[in-house]
Design a protein around this motif. Structure first.
Motif, PDB file in Angstrom:
ATOM      1  N   LYS A  19      -4.129  36.026 -32.002  1.00 13.70           N
ATOM      2  CA  LYS A  19      -4.188  36.939 -33.149  1.00 13.70           C
ATOM      3  C   LYS A  19      -3.095  36.284 -34.167  1.00 13.70           C
ATOM      4  O   LYS A  19      -3.285  36.637 -35.545  1.00 13.70           O
ATOM      5  N   ARG A  20      -2.107  35.506 -33.739  1.00 12.39           N
ATOM      6  CA  ARG A  20      -1.175  34.853 -34.745  1.00 12.39           C
ATOM      7  C   ARG A  20      -1.923  33.608 -35.302  1.00 12.39           C
ATOM      8  O   ARG A  20      -1.099  33.188 -36.340  1.00 12.39           O
ATOM      9  N   GLY A  21      -2.980  32.969 -34.929  1.00 11.60           N
ATOM     10  CA  GLY A  21      -3.663  32.042 -35.504  1.00 11.60           C
ATOM     11  C   GLY A  21      -2.619  30.756 -35.847  1.00 11.60           C
ATOM     12  O   GLY A  21      -2.899  30.122 -36.543  1.00 11.60           O
ATOM     13  N   THR A  22      -1.530  30.586 -34.720  1.00 12.66           N
ATOM     14  CA  THR A  22      -0.797  29.587 -34.865  1.00 12.66           C
ATOM     15  C   THR A  22      -1.341  28.170 -34.247  1.00 12.66           C
ATOM     16  O   THR A  22      -1.955  28.454 -33.118  1.00 12.66           O
ATOM     17  N   ASP A  23      -0.887  27.144 -34.845  1.00 12.38           N
ATOM     18  CA  ASP A  23      -1.253  25.701 -34.159  1.00 12.38           C
ATOM     19  C   ASP A  23      -0.256  25.620 -33.017  1.00 12.38           C
ATOM     20  O   ASP A  23       0.623  25.326 -32.964  1.00 12.38           O
ATOM     21  N   LEU A  24      -0.895  25.929 -31.615  1.00 18.36           N
ATOM     22  CA  LEU A  24       0.168  26.142 -30.494  1.00 18.36           C
ATOM     23  C   LEU A  24      -0.883  25.857 -29.193  1.00 18.36           C
ATOM     24  O   LEU A  24      -2.164  25.727 -29.327  1.00 18.36           O
ATOM     25  N   ALA A  25      -0.225  25.297 -28.259  1.00 17.13           N
ATOM     26  CA  ALA A  25      -0.937  24.825 -27.001  1.00 17.13           C
ATOM     27  C   ALA A  25      -0.188  25.579 -25.979  1.00 17.13           C
ATOM     28  O   ALA A  25       1.044  25.995 -25.909  1.00 17.13           O
ATOM     29  N   TYR A  26      -0.769  26.086 -24.993  1.00 18.89           N
ATOM     30  CA  TYR A  26      -0.279  26.864 -23.974  1.00 18.89           C
ATOM     31  C   TYR A  26      -0.998  26.503 -22.543  1.00 18.89           C
ATOM     32  O   TYR A  26      -2.161  26.158 -22.452  1.00 18.89           O
ATOM     33  N   TYR A  27      -0.156  26.600 -21.467  1.00 20.71           N
ATOM     34  CA  TYR A  27      -0.744  26.347 -20.241  1.00 20.71           C
ATOM     35  C   TYR A  27      -0.236  27.340 -19.234  1.00 20.71           C
ATOM     36  O   TYR A  27       1.097  27.716 -19.276  1.00 20.71           O
ATOM     37  N   SER A  28      -1.235  28.056 -18.567  1.00 19.18           N
ATOM     38  CA  SER A  28      -1.188  29.173 -17.723  1.00 19.18           C
ATOM     39  C   SER A  28      -1.844  29.006 -16.381  1.00 19.18           C
ATOM     40  O   SER A  28      -2.556  28.236 -16.202  1.00 19.18           O
ATOM     41  N   GLU A  29      -1.335  29.770 -15.602  1.00 17.32           N
ATOM     42  CA  GLU A  29      -1.823  29.897 -14.080  1.00 17.32           C
ATOM     43  C   GLU A  29      -3.422  29.958 -14.213  1.00 17.32           C
ATOM     44  O   GLU A  29      -4.128  29.288 -13.389  1.00 17.32           O
ATOM     45  N   GLU A  30      -3.804  30.936 -14.876  1.00 15.19           N
ATOM     46  CA  GLU A  30      -5.476  30.988 -14.752  1.00 15.19           C
ATOM     47  C   GLU A  30      -6.305  30.485 -15.810  1.00 15.19           C
ATOM     48  O   GLU A  30      -7.396  29.910 -15.354  1.00 15.19           O
ATOM     49  N   LYS A  31      -5.557  30.263 -16.983  1.00 12.15           N
ATOM     50  CA  LYS A  31      -6.366  29.696 -18.104  1.00 12.15           C
ATOM     51  C   LYS A  31      -6.399  28.037 -17.976  1.00 12.15           C
ATOM     52  O   LYS A  31      -7.146  27.684 -18.590  1.00 12.15           O
ATOM     53  N   GLY A  32      -5.193  27.594 -17.319  1.00 11.01           N
ATOM     54  CA  GLY A  32      -5.056  26.094 -17.726  1.00 11.01           C
ATOM     55  C   GLY A  32      -4.486  25.952 -18.959  1.00 11.01           C
ATOM     56  O   GLY A  32      -3.709  26.798 -19.697  1.00 11.01           O
ATOM     57  N   LEU A  33      -5.153  24.679 -19.403  1.00 16.71           N
ATOM     58  CA  LEU A  33      -4.520  24.166 -20.842  1.00 16.71           C
ATOM     59  C   LEU A  33      -5.292  24.788 -22.024  1.00 16.71           C
ATOM     60  O   LEU A  33      -6.805  24.571 -21.951  1.00 16.71           O
ATOM     61  N   ILE A  34      -4.641  25.356 -23.026  1.00 12.82           N
ATOM     62  CA  ILE A  34      -5.354  26.035 -24.205  1.00 12.82           C
ATOM     63  C   ILE A  34      -4.796  25.388 -25.350  1.00 12.82           C
ATOM     64  O   ILE A  34      -3.559  25.275 -25.649  1.00 12.82           O
ATOM     65  N   LYS A  35      -5.517  24.837 -26.262  1.00 12.98           N
ATOM     66  CA  LYS A  35      -4.959  24.271 -27.560  1.00 12.98           C
ATOM     67  C   LYS A  35      -5.701  24.833 -28.562  1.00 12.98           C
ATOM     68  O   LYS A  35      -6.821  25.441 -28.567  1.00 12.98           O
ATOM     69  N   SER A  36      -4.902  25.159 -29.738  1.00 15.51           N
ATOM     70  CA  SER A  36      -5.315  25.885 -30.991  1.00 15.51           C
ATOM     71  C   SER A  36      -5.076  24.979 -32.116  1.00 15.51           C
ATOM     72  O   SER A  36      -3.543  24.923 -32.203  1.00 15.51           O
ATOM     73  N   GLY A  37      -5.727  24.444 -33.062  1.00 20.26           N
ATOM     74  CA  GLY A  37      -5.459  23.399 -33.881  1.00 20.26           C
ATOM     75  C   GLY A  37      -4.811  22.338 -33.714  1.00 20.26           C
ATOM     76  O   GLY A  37      -5.215  21.796 -32.552  1.00 20.26           O
ATOM     77  N   LEU A  38      -3.576  21.897 -34.492  1.00 22.26           N
ATOM     78  CA  LEU A  38      -2.812  20.825 -34.063  1.00 22.26           C
ATOM     79  C   LEU A  38      -1.597  21.171 -33.570  1.00 22.26           C
ATOM     80  O   LEU A  38      -0.559  21.172 -34.283  1.00 22.26           O
ATOM     81  N   PRO A  39      -1.349  21.537 -32.351  1.00 21.07           N
ATOM     82  CA  PRO A  39      -0.193  22.032 -31.772  1.00 21.07           C
ATOM     83  C   PRO A  39       1.019  21.143 -31.961  1.00 21.07           C
ATOM     84  O   PRO A  39       0.982  19.763 -31.524  1.00 21.07           O
ATOM     85  N   LYS A  40       2.246  21.593 -32.340  1.00 14.54           N
ATOM     86  CA  LYS A  40       3.606  20.764 -32.169  1.00 14.54           C
ATOM     87  C   LYS A  40       4.405  21.200 -31.047  1.00 14.54           C
ATOM     88  O   LYS A  40       5.162  20.633 -30.432  1.00 14.54           O
ATOM     89  N   GLN A  41       3.945  22.386 -30.380  1.00 10.91           N
ATOM     90  CA  GLN A  41       4.749  22.742 -29.076  1.00 10.91           C
ATOM     91  C   GLN A  41       3.728  23.379 -28.301  1.00 10.91           C
ATOM     92  O   GLN A  41       2.613  23.554 -28.601  1.00 10.91           O
ATOM     93  N   ILE A  42       4.271  23.459 -27.098  1.00 12.33           N
ATOM     94  CA  ILE A  42       3.528  23.781 -25.775  1.00 12.33           C
ATOM     95  C   ILE A  42       4.271  24.924 -25.087  1.00 12.33           C
ATOM     96  O   ILE A  42       5.436  24.970 -24.995  1.00 12.33           O
ATOM     97  N   LEU A  43       3.672  26.183 -24.834  1.00  7.58           N
ATOM     98  CA  LEU A  43       4.212  27.089 -23.897  1.00  7.58           C
ATOM     99  C   LEU A  43       3.610  27.104 -22.510  1.00  7.58           C
ATOM    100  O   LEU A  43       2.516  26.766 -22.030  1.00  7.58           O
TER     101      LEU A  43
END
Length: 281
Positions: A19-43
Motif C-alpha cells: 500500500k505504501r508503494g515504497t522501494d523496499l525488500a522484505y524476507y519472511s517465513e512464508e513469502k521468502g524474498l519480495i522486492k519492490s522497485g529499487l530497494p535501499k533497505q530490506i526487512l
C-alpha cells in the motif's frame, strides 16, 4: 508447519508494505524474498514468532522485524535496527546498532533488567524442542533439566524471540536451542529430525534471530550458537537446511560460559555412550 494464523499475518504484512508503494525488500517465513522497485533497505520479518502460542491465545508470541541495507548477501551483522512487539500486550523491544536497547510498555519506557542468577542449579530457562526430536535433546540436556527444574524453572515457550526478550526483563536467565548442533554432531539422527519435523529438518531460521540478536546484544545479553561461536555471518535471506543455526543466550558471560561448558561436556559423554558411539562427527 504453517497455521492459518501465519498466512493471515503474512498477508497483513504484504498489504501493509504494498500500500505504501515504497522501494523496499522484505524476507519472511512464508513469502521468502519480495522486492519492490529499487530497494535501499530490506526487512527481515517474522510476522508471528510463536504461532502455537498465538493460535491458542497464549502470550508467548511476537512480531519480529530486523532492518538492514539491501544487498544481494545480507548477513546478521548487517542488521542495524531490531524491533519486537508482544502480540498479547504492549511490550516492545527496540535497538539500533551501537545505541543500546530499549523496552517500552505502551508509551512508558522500562529498564532493561537482568536476573542475578549465575548458577545452573537455579537456572530459569527456556528450551527449544519444537520440531526437534526430543529424546536425543533430553539425552544431552536432561541432567540440566533435572538440576534446575525445582530451584529454577524449565520452560518450552515455542518462540525464540519471546524467550530471549524475557531475559531482558529478568524473568528468564537463559535460552537454549541445541537442535542444529545435535544434528551436526550426530548426522545419523537425521531420520529422527525429519520425523519430528514432518518431513523437513526444523531449526532456528534467519528470521527467528534477525531482530532479537541485535536487541539482546545491545542490551548486554550474551548470544552465540551452541558451540559458543558468533552468529554474525548467518545469511538472512536463506532458509535452507545448511543455514539453520543453534543458539545459547544468557544474562551474563559467566552463566553463558557455564551453559556452553555443560553442553560441551555432555556431547563428549554422549559420543562415548553405546547409543551414540561411532555415529558422531
Amino acid at each position: 508447519m504453517t497455521f492459518r494464523v501465519d498466512l493471515v499475518a503474512e498477508e497483513v504484512v504484504r498489504k501493509f508494505i504494498s500500500k505504501r508503494g515504497t522501494d523496499l525488500a522484505y524476507y519472511s517465513e512464508e513469502k521468502g524474498l519480495i522486492k519492490s522497485g529499487l530497494p535501499k533497505q530490506i526487512l527481515i520479518i517474522d510476522p508471528i514468532d510463536g504461532s502455537r502460542g498465538a493460535k491458542i491465545g497464549f502470550p508467548s508470541c511476537v512480531v519480529s522485524v530486523g532492518v538492514a541495507k539491501y544487498k544481494e548477501t545480507v548477513k546478521l551483522k548487517d542488521i542495524f535496527i531490531g524491533c519486537i512487539l508482544d502480540l498479547m500486550d504492549d511490550l516492545c523491544f527496540y535497538a539500533e546498532r551501537g545505541k543500546g536497547a530499549s523496552v517500552f510498555d505502551g508509551e512508558k519506557e522500562l529498564e532493561v533488567s537482568f536476573s542475578k542468577n549465575r548458577s545452573l542449579d537455579s537456572l530459569c530457562w527456556s528450551l527449544e524442542i519444537t520440531g526437534r526430536p526430543s529424546k536425543p535433546i533430553f539425552d544431552l540436556l536432561g541432567e540440566l533439566v533435572d538440576r534446575s527444574s525445582l530451584a529454577g524453572g524449565v520452560f518450552t515457550l515455542a518462540s525464540t524471540c519471546y524467550s530471549i526478550t524475557r531475559i531482558l526483563r529478568g524473568q528468564l536467565d537463559a535460552f537454549v536451542d541445541i537442535g542444529n548442533r545435535m544434528l551436526k554432531e550426530f548426522p545419523h539422527l537425521r531420520p529422527e529430525f525429519l520425523k519430528a519435523g514432518k518431513g523437513a529438518v526444523v531449526g532456528l531460521f534467519p528470521y527467528d534471530i534477525a531482530a532479537v540478536s541485535l536487541i539482546a546484544k545491545e542490551a548486554g545479553c550474551i548470544i552465540t550458537d551452541a558451540y559458543g561461536r558468533g552468529l554474525d555471518d548467518t545469511l538472512m535471506t536463506n532458509s535452507a537446511e545448511d543455514n539453520i543455526q543453534s543458539l545459547v543466550a544468557a544474562n551474563s558471560k559467566a552463566l553463558h560460559r557455564e551453559i556452553i561448558d555443560f553442553i560441551d561436556l555432555k556431547f563428549k559423554e554422549l559420543k562415548k555412550s553405546e547409543c551414540y558411539k561411532g555415529e558422531s562427527n
